[in-house]
Design an enzyme around this catalytic site. Structure first.
Site, PDB file in Angstrom:
ATOM      1  N   LYS A  13      -2.356   8.543  10.488  1.00 18.95           N
ATOM      2  CA  LYS A  13      -1.331   9.375   9.837  1.00 18.95           C
ATOM      3  C   LYS A  13      -1.955  10.297   8.790  1.00 18.95           C
ATOM      4  CE  LYS A  13       0.963   5.925   8.041  1.00 18.95           C
ATOM      5  NZ  LYS A  13       0.241   4.714   8.446  1.00 18.95           N
ATOM      6  N   ARG A  88       8.749   2.815   3.891  1.00 26.68           N
ATOM      7  CA  ARG A  88       8.103   1.655   4.498  1.00 26.68           C
ATOM      8  C   ARG A  88       9.037   0.451   4.568  1.00 26.68           C
ATOM      9  NH1 ARG A  88       2.384   3.042   3.217  1.00 26.68           N
ATOM     10  NH2 ARG A  88       1.005   1.478   4.088  1.00 26.68           N
ATOM     11  N   ARG A 127     -14.178   2.134   8.224  1.00 25.82           N
ATOM     12  CA  ARG A 127     -13.985   3.225   7.254  1.00 25.82           C
ATOM     13  C   ARG A 127     -14.725   2.968   5.950  1.00 25.82           C
ATOM     14  NH1 ARG A 127      -7.689   4.982   6.940  1.00 25.82           N
ATOM     15  NH2 ARG A 127      -7.623   3.426   5.303  1.00 25.82           N
ATOM     16  N   ARG A 160     -12.909  -0.055   0.913  1.00 31.01           N
ATOM     17  CA  ARG A 160     -11.731  -0.404   0.124  1.00 31.01           C
ATOM     18  C   ARG A 160     -11.344  -1.851   0.403  1.00 31.01           C
ATOM     19  NH1 ARG A 160      -7.714   4.415   1.733  1.00 31.01           N
ATOM     20  NH2 ARG A 160      -6.506   2.578   2.255  1.00 31.01           N
ATOM     21  N   ARG A 171      -1.906  -6.333   6.542  1.00 29.57           N
ATOM     22  CA  ARG A 171      -1.168  -5.063   6.458  1.00 29.57           C
ATOM     23  C   ARG A 171      -0.444  -4.783   7.772  1.00 29.57           C
ATOM     24  NH1 ARG A 171      -5.491  -0.819   4.908  1.00 29.57           N
ATOM     25  NH2 ARG A 171      -3.756   0.619   4.688  1.00 29.57           N
TER      26      ARG A 171
HETATM   27  P1  AMP Z   1      -1.544   3.536   2.786  1.00 32.63           P
HETATM   28  O1  AMP Z   1      -2.729   4.315   2.368  1.00 32.63           O
HETATM   29  O2  AMP Z   1      -0.334   4.389   3.077  1.00 32.63           O
HETATM   30  O3  AMP Z   1      -1.817   2.551   3.889  1.00 32.63           O
HETATM   31  O4  AMP Z   1      -1.102   2.662   1.508  1.00 32.63           O
HETATM   32  C1  AMP Z   1      -1.996   1.748   0.900  1.00 32.63           C
HETATM   33  C2  AMP Z   1      -1.215   0.671   0.154  1.00 32.63           C
HETATM   34  O5  AMP Z   1      -0.380   1.292  -0.852  1.00 32.63           O
HETATM   35  C3  AMP Z   1      -0.244  -0.119   1.004  1.00 32.63           C
HETATM   36  O6  AMP Z   1      -0.873  -1.198   1.696  1.00 32.63           O
HETATM   37  C4  AMP Z   1       0.749  -0.618  -0.046  1.00 32.63           C
HETATM   38  O7  AMP Z   1       0.210  -1.672  -0.816  1.00 32.63           O
HETATM   39  C5  AMP Z   1       0.864   0.603  -0.967  1.00 32.63           C
HETATM   40  N1  AMP Z   1       1.942   1.524  -0.532  1.00 32.63           N
HETATM   41  C6  AMP Z   1       1.806   2.817  -0.083  1.00 32.63           C
HETATM   42  N2  AMP Z   1       3.003   3.355   0.229  1.00 32.63           N
HETATM   43  C7  AMP Z   1       3.913   2.388  -0.023  1.00 32.63           C
HETATM   44  C8  AMP Z   1       5.331   2.316   0.125  1.00 32.63           C
HETATM   45  N3  AMP Z   1       6.055   3.353   0.584  1.00 32.63           N
HETATM   46  N4  AMP Z   1       5.943   1.151  -0.227  1.00 32.63           N
HETATM   47  C9  AMP Z   1       5.255   0.095  -0.711  1.00 32.63           C
HETATM   48  N5  AMP Z   1       3.914   0.091  -0.861  1.00 32.63           N
HETATM   49  C10 AMP Z   1       3.240   1.219  -0.518  1.00 32.63           C
END
Ligand code: AMP
Length: 224
Positions: A13, A88, A127, A160, A171
């Site tokens: 994404k 989410r 990554r 990370r 996740r």
């Molecule tokens: P991402 O890079 O979008 O995978 O986000 C990394 C982490 O940020 C996720 O695993 C969550 O811990 C947190 N996070 C990002 N967006 C959200 C969201 N909309 N709701 C809750 N946690 C989020």
């Protein structure tokens, strides 16, 4: 142009959002990036979010809705946005609907990118991020490099915490249980475009833009 890029962590994404954002000149709103920046800058939000993110869990709806509200109300989103990582959860999707309505923004489409789970685990464990500029690289592309090819920082690559295998599997589980229902929420409103997230990056970009164009022709509200 306004749409949501949706899919499991690691499906691409962020990569697609960055490409389309540059091509169409519309902002890429990544809640993950917003949180990572807050963690990096050790802001009160970052300090709260850090531990939750490292465990592969979700930050509270209340915090996330506040972040999105501020972002969507800002001048930069006036002419469009690509949303990545939000909504989410069902409460986030419901609040987003209300927020868009209050801002007189027409209905948005959800683009669902899907891929095989093992392919996703392989991609994410491969990554590396740069500590300084936060850009993400494929390990084999930067292996042996002393400097970040984007910002020039030295010895700045790291994995990370949320890209470690056990956290990735967590996740994905969180996605399947808590986030996947968001797909059904939009499907019930007939606002989902489902696309294969595997294959050449450029082809996937083309598929997304073609699908949105098709929708634009049939339903004008997808683009404004
Ligand atoms: P991402 O890079 O979008 O995978 O986000 C990394 C982490 O940020 C996720 O695993 C969550 O811990 C947190 N996070 C990002 N967006 C959200 C969201 N909309 N709701 C809750 N946690 C989020």
């Amino acid at each position: 142009m306004r749409f949501i890029l949706f899919g499991s962590p690691g499906v691409g994404k962020g990569t697609q959002a960055k490409i389309i954002s540059a091509k169409m000149n519309i902002p890429h709103i990544s809640t993950g990036d917003i949180l990572r920046e807050a963690v990096h800058n050790k802001t009160p939000l970052g300090i709260k979010a850090d531990e939750v993110m490292s465990r592969g869990e979700l930050v509270s709806d209340e915090i996330m809705i506040g972040i999105i509200k501020d972002t969507l109300e800002s001048q930069k989103c006036k002419n469009g946005f690509i949303m990545d990582g939000f909504p989410r959860t069902i409460p986030q999707a419901e609040e987003l609907e209300k927020l868009l309505k209050s801002l007189n923004i027409p209905d948005v489409y959800l683009i669902y990118l899907h891929a095989d789970e093992e392919e996703i685990v392989r991609r994410l464990t491969n990554r590396r991020a740069c500590k300084k500029c936060q850009n993400i690289f494929v390990y084999s592309d930067i292996e042996g490099m002393a400097k970040c090819p984007v910002c020039g920082a030295e010895k700045s690559f790291y994995q990370r915490d949320d890209d470690k295998e056990e956290v990735i599997r967590k996740r994905i589980r969180v996605f399947n249980t808590t986030t996947k229902p968001v797909y059904t929420f939009y499907e019930n409103k007939d606002r989902v475009i489902s696309l294969d997230g595997t294959g050449e990056i450029d082809n996937i970009t083309d598929h997304i833009l073609e699908a949105l164009k098709k929708k634009q022709k049939s339903i004008k509200t997808a683009f404004v």
